[in-house]
Scaffold this motif. Structure first.
Motif, PDB file in Angstrom:
ATOM      1  N   PRO A  44       0.834  -1.198   0.000  1.00 16.40           N
ATOM      2  CA  PRO A  44       0.000   0.000   0.000  1.00 16.40           C
ATOM      3  C   PRO A  44       0.864   1.241   0.000  1.00 16.40           C
ATOM      4  CG  PRO A  44       0.024  -0.995   2.175  1.00 16.40           C
ATOM      5  CD  PRO A  44       0.841  -1.871   1.280  1.00 16.40           C
ATOM      6  N   PRO A  45       0.396   2.402  -0.267  1.00 12.05           N
ATOM      7  CA  PRO A  45      -0.992   2.695  -0.650  1.00 12.05           C
ATOM      8  C   PRO A  45      -1.222   2.410  -2.128  1.00 12.05           C
ATOM      9  CG  PRO A  45       0.254   4.726  -0.609  1.00 12.05           C
ATOM     10  CD  PRO A  45       1.192   3.626  -0.157  1.00 12.05           C
ATOM     11  N   TRP A  46      -2.426   2.037  -2.448  1.00 10.42           N
ATOM     12  CA  TRP A  46      -2.811   1.788  -3.828  1.00 10.42           C
ATOM     13  C   TRP A  46      -3.368   3.077  -4.419  1.00 10.42           C
ATOM     14  CZ3 TRP A  46      -5.719  -3.543  -3.753  1.00 10.42           C
ATOM     15  CH2 TRP A  46      -4.819  -4.528  -3.329  1.00 10.42           C
ATOM     16  N   SER A  47      -3.354   3.152  -5.738  1.00  9.93           N
ATOM     17  CA  SER A  47      -3.895   4.339  -6.400  1.00  9.93           C
ATOM     18  C   SER A  47      -4.807   3.907  -7.539  1.00  9.93           C
ATOM     19  CB  SER A  47      -2.773   5.216  -6.946  1.00  9.93           C
ATOM     20  OG  SER A  47      -2.035   4.511  -7.932  1.00  9.93           O
ATOM     21  N   ILE A  48      -5.650   4.820  -7.964  1.00 12.80           N
ATOM     22  CA  ILE A  48      -6.562   4.574  -9.082  1.00 12.80           C
ATOM     23  C   ILE A  48      -6.288   5.614 -10.149  1.00 12.80           C
ATOM     24  CG2 ILE A  48      -8.960   4.502  -9.839  1.00 12.80           C
ATOM     25  CD1 ILE A  48      -9.705   3.664  -6.991  1.00 12.80           C
ATOM     26  N   GLU A  49      -6.024   5.145 -11.359  1.00  6.72           N
ATOM     27  CA  GLU A  49      -5.809   6.042 -12.488  1.00  6.72           C
ATOM     28  C   GLU A  49      -6.946   5.849 -13.481  1.00  6.72           C
ATOM     29  OE1 GLU A  49      -1.980   5.366 -14.173  1.00  6.72           O
ATOM     30  OE2 GLU A  49      -0.951   5.788 -12.293  1.00  6.72           O
ATOM     31  N   GLU A  50      -7.480   6.960 -13.988  1.00  7.04           N
ATOM     32  CA  GLU A  50      -8.563   6.882 -14.951  1.00  7.04           C
ATOM     33  C   GLU A  50      -8.015   7.066 -16.358  1.00  7.04           C
ATOM     34  OE1 GLU A  50     -11.786   9.570 -14.280  1.00  7.04           O
ATOM     35  OE2 GLU A  50     -12.894   8.844 -16.008  1.00  7.04           O
ATOM     36  N   GLY A  51      -8.365   6.144 -17.248  1.00  5.34           N
ATOM     37  CA  GLY A  51      -8.031   6.245 -18.659  1.00  5.34           C
ATOM     38  C   GLY A  51      -9.277   6.618 -19.448  1.00  5.34           C
ATOM     39  N   ALA A 109       1.835   0.603  -4.664  1.00  4.54           N
ATOM     40  CA  ALA A 109       2.796   1.678  -4.409  1.00  4.54           C
ATOM     41  C   ALA A 109       3.990   1.651  -5.358  1.00  4.54           C
ATOM     42  CB  ALA A 109       3.285   1.600  -2.965  1.00  4.54           C
ATOM     43  N   THR A 110       4.293   0.476  -5.929  1.00  5.30           N
ATOM     44  CA  THR A 110       5.424   0.372  -6.854  1.00  5.30           C
ATOM     45  C   THR A 110       5.030   0.645  -8.300  1.00  5.30           C
ATOM     46  OG1 THR A 110       5.119  -2.003  -7.220  1.00  5.30           O
ATOM     47  CG2 THR A 110       6.543  -1.337  -5.370  1.00  5.30           C
ATOM     48  N   GLY A 111       3.732   0.863  -8.549  1.00  4.01           N
ATOM     49  CA  GLY A 111       3.255   1.123  -9.904  1.00  4.01           C
ATOM     50  C   GLY A 111       2.777  -0.115 -10.634  1.00  4.01           C
TER      51      GLY A 111
END
Length: 70
Positions: free
Chosen positions: A8-15, A24-26
């Motif tokens: 963690p932390p996780w992220s959300i990317e919108e396409g 966290a590492t991508g």
């Protein structure tokens, strides 16, 4: 205890057609595809944008950027 595989932390990317949940590492953990046009949504069997976003948020409970959006 073994190290976590998806830190963690996780992220959300919108396409343009999807949300991507990343750690966290991508590293991409999940792709959630959506379609905004109702006719195409039914024929392609995709989620609406809101449905895909809610699934992404529920998939990544440690996502800091998501808090307060829903």
């Amino acid at each position: 205890m073994p190290a976590r595989r998806f830190p963690p932390p996780w992220s959300i990317e919108e396409g343009t057609e999807s949300f991507t949940v990343k750690d966290a590492t991508g590293q991409a953990i999940a792709y959630l595809y959506f379609e905004d046009e109702p006719q195409r949504q039914m024929s392609m069997r995709r989620l609406s944008r809101d449905e895909a976003f809610l699934l992404a948020v529920n998939t990544s409970p440690s996502c800091r950027a998501c808090r307060g959006r829903y």
